[in-house]
Design a protein around this motif. Structure first.
Motif, PDB file in Angstrom:
ATOM      1  N   GLN A   1      35.648 -72.281  47.933  1.00  0.00           N
ATOM      2  CA  GLN A   1      36.480 -71.291  48.614  1.00  0.00           C
ATOM      3  C   GLN A   1      35.945 -69.884  48.367  1.00  0.00           C
ATOM      4  OE1 GLN A   1      39.113 -72.123  50.626  1.00  0.00           O
ATOM      5  NE2 GLN A   1      38.413 -74.237  50.252  1.00  0.00           N
ATOM      6  N   PRO A   2      36.246 -68.949  49.281  1.00  0.00           N
ATOM      7  CA  PRO A   2      35.861 -67.547  49.054  1.00  0.00           C
ATOM      8  C   PRO A   2      36.388 -67.050  47.711  1.00  0.00           C
ATOM      9  CG  PRO A   2      36.621 -67.854  51.300  1.00  0.00           C
ATOM     10  CD  PRO A   2      36.905 -69.137  50.580  1.00  0.00           C
TER      11      PRO A   2
ATOM     12  N   PRO B   1      34.316 -65.429  53.875  1.00  0.00           N
ATOM     13  CA  PRO B   1      34.097 -66.196  55.117  1.00  0.00           C
ATOM     14  C   PRO B   1      32.984 -65.560  55.938  1.00  0.00           C
ATOM     15  CG  PRO B   1      36.434 -65.851  54.735  1.00  0.00           C
ATOM     16  CD  PRO B   1      35.723 -64.988  53.735  1.00  0.00           C
ATOM     17  N   SER B   2      32.116 -66.400  56.503  1.00  0.00           N
ATOM     18  CA  SER B   2      30.975 -65.882  57.244  1.00  0.00           C
ATOM     19  C   SER B   2      31.404 -65.331  58.594  1.00  0.00           C
ATOM     20  CB  SER B   2      29.936 -66.985  57.444  1.00  0.00           C
ATOM     21  OG  SER B   2      28.838 -66.492  58.176  1.00  0.00           O
TER      22      SER B   2
ATOM     23  N   VAL C   1      30.625 -69.801  54.608  1.00  0.00           N
ATOM     24  CA  VAL C   1      30.765 -68.656  53.698  1.00  0.00           C
ATOM     25  C   VAL C   1      29.421 -67.968  53.541  1.00  0.00           C
ATOM     26  CG1 VAL C   1      32.721 -69.593  52.400  1.00  0.00           C
ATOM     27  CG2 VAL C   1      30.386 -70.180  51.712  1.00  0.00           C
TER      28      VAL C   1
END
Length: 459
Positions: A11-12, A76-77, A84
């Motif tokens: 996760q981020p 998030p990308s 990500v």
């Protein structure tokens, strides 16, 4: 310390530290996008650098092959292709790579060229994938046997016996080659050598493995073996790894059951645990790879005798480079015809003529054949060779005499038939042959980190 594989699957989060090597760098005058890889996965982690926050001279050192330490936030990308990315706050160049000298660039390179730089080729996508799969298969081999009550036996690399009877062995000596000691009849005096006799690197741990099986019940060896065979084919190495289980109280049918279970287990393990690497190799190397692997685990292997196989080949109408008749040793083209064209699935061939097989194989009642087994695979041909072993001291001695073998170095092996002999069987799997099948690679030199072949011992 987390690796890139962990970040890509997570996760981020804020304040991450990422270390790895630059695969590519692109961007414009405002932002740089760096693809970073640390070898933990086929997938790169994108690092985004706002160039207004970084020294221009520092960024010039960020070239393909350079090693970086990046600190920033995993977010998030904003673009497609990854979930990500890292927004970089700090960047340290741990090691530069001169772009004019570094041989690995974004363009594709031939396998022949990459063999010349085998010390750097693991940094490519292809060889990173192959080596990760190699690790997974080695782990799976140990797990398979451990879970089934086998014991891992370490057999010697230096030996005075030639298990295969081929004589193509690398000699081991500490004698002064410029001043060799001689006996009275002019022969080399090996009594003055380190071991007091002629010794070589092993071609197989099988004979010692049989000693283990007749004491521990079920054992396996897994280690390097050596063949001084001047062969420059895509299927031969001078140094390679072998897996050799030996089992007391197994007959040839028990053996074939184990061979099939073993190979299916390994292939399924690769499908379950190496999805990203297999997907890459399926896309870039062999578009039928995954389907072929799935086909192996979902089908029963064909079992037929050598004699039946010869009859099929003779009636095939196929023109082979090596003519077929009963008694010949099958070539790869024959094996692949049976597997790929006639049956369309793996084949276990049994009951070979005794004259083309090793002395230790159990003789059948017909006096012509032995209980040998070869597992034949698509694209590879033979991937496993095994047999029920001859348990009769009388028959074993007779066969050794027929072959005019020197038994002086085999007294310890014959003792297993003299003291409490038992039915037993075993097989050998060439680890690199397995990897050729599982990776879809076409040359055995490309599934071992540093290949040893005639006139080639670099790295």
């Amino acid at each position: 310390m987390k690796r890139i594989k962990d970040y890509l699957g997570g996760q981020p989060q804020q304040d991450v530290v990422v270390k790895g090597w630059v695969r590519t760098k692109r961007g414009n005058k405002n932002v740089a996008f760096i693809a970073l890889n640390d070898g933990s996965t086929i997938n790169n982690l994108q690092v985004v650098c706002d160039l207004s926050k970084f020294d221009e001279n520092l960024m010039k050192q960020v070239t393909t092959g350079a090693c970086l330490c990046v600190k920033g936030d995993l977010v998030p990308s904003q673009g497609s292709g990854q979930a990500v990315e890292v927004q970089a706050r700090e960047l340290e160049v741990l090691g530069t790579a001169d772009p004019d000298a570094y041989p690995l660039q974004k363009k594709g390179h031939s396998m022949e060229f990459l063999r010349e730089i085998a010390h750097l080729r693991p940094r490519t996508n292809t060889f990173g994938a192959v080596l990760r799969i190699r690790h997974a298969m080695a782990f799976a081999i140990h797990k398979f046997f451990n879970d089934r009550g086998f014991f891992y036996l370490h057999t010697p690399l230096i030996t005075a016996s030639d298990a295969e009877g081929a004589g193509e062995m690398f000699q081991v000596t500490t004698l002064d080659l410029d001043n060799l000691p001689r006996t009275e009849d002019g022969k080399i005096d090996y009594s003055q050598d380190f071991f007091g006799r002629l010794t070589s690197l092993t071609v197989s741990g099988q004979l010692e493995g049989e000693l283990g099986a007749t004491a521990l019940g079920r054992i396996y060896t897994f280690g390097p073996t050596f063949r001084a065979e001047n062969s420059n084919t895509p299927r031969h190495l001078a140094e390679f790894w072998m897996v050799e289980p030996e089992m007391a109280f197994y007959d040839v049918n028990d053996l074939m059951d184990l061979e099939e279970e073993f190979i299916k287990y390994l292939v399924q393990y690769a499908l379950d645990n190496c999805q990203d690497d297999l997907a890459f190799l399926n896309k870039m190397i062999d578009p039928e790879l995954i389907a072929r692997l799935q086909g192996v685990v979902s089908t029963d292997f064909v079992r037929l005798s050598y004699t039946e196989g010869i009859e099929i080949l003779e009636k095939s109408g196929q023109k082979f480079e090596f003519p077929v008749s009963w008694g010949v040793d099958l070539q790869s083209e024959h094996e692949r015809y049976l597997v790929e064209k006639h049956f369309g699935k793996p084949v276990i061939l049994t009951d070979y003529p005794k004259d083309i097989k090793a002395f230790y194989m159990k003789q059948n009642d017909d006096g012509r054949t032995v209980r040998g087994t070869d597992v034949l695979f698509p694209k590879i041909g033979e991937i496993i060779g095994g047999s029920e072993r001859e348990s009769s001291l009388e028959k074993l001695n007779r066969r050794i005499s027929e072959l005019h073998m020197d038994t002086r170095g085999l007294w310890w092996y014959l003792d297993t038939r003299r003291f409490g002999t038992c039915p037993h069987s075993g097989f050998g799997l060439g680890f690199e042959r397995l990897l050729l099948f599982v990776t879809g690679m076409s040359n055995i030199r490309d599934v071992i980190p540093f290949p040893r072949t005639p006139k080639s011992a670099e790295f």
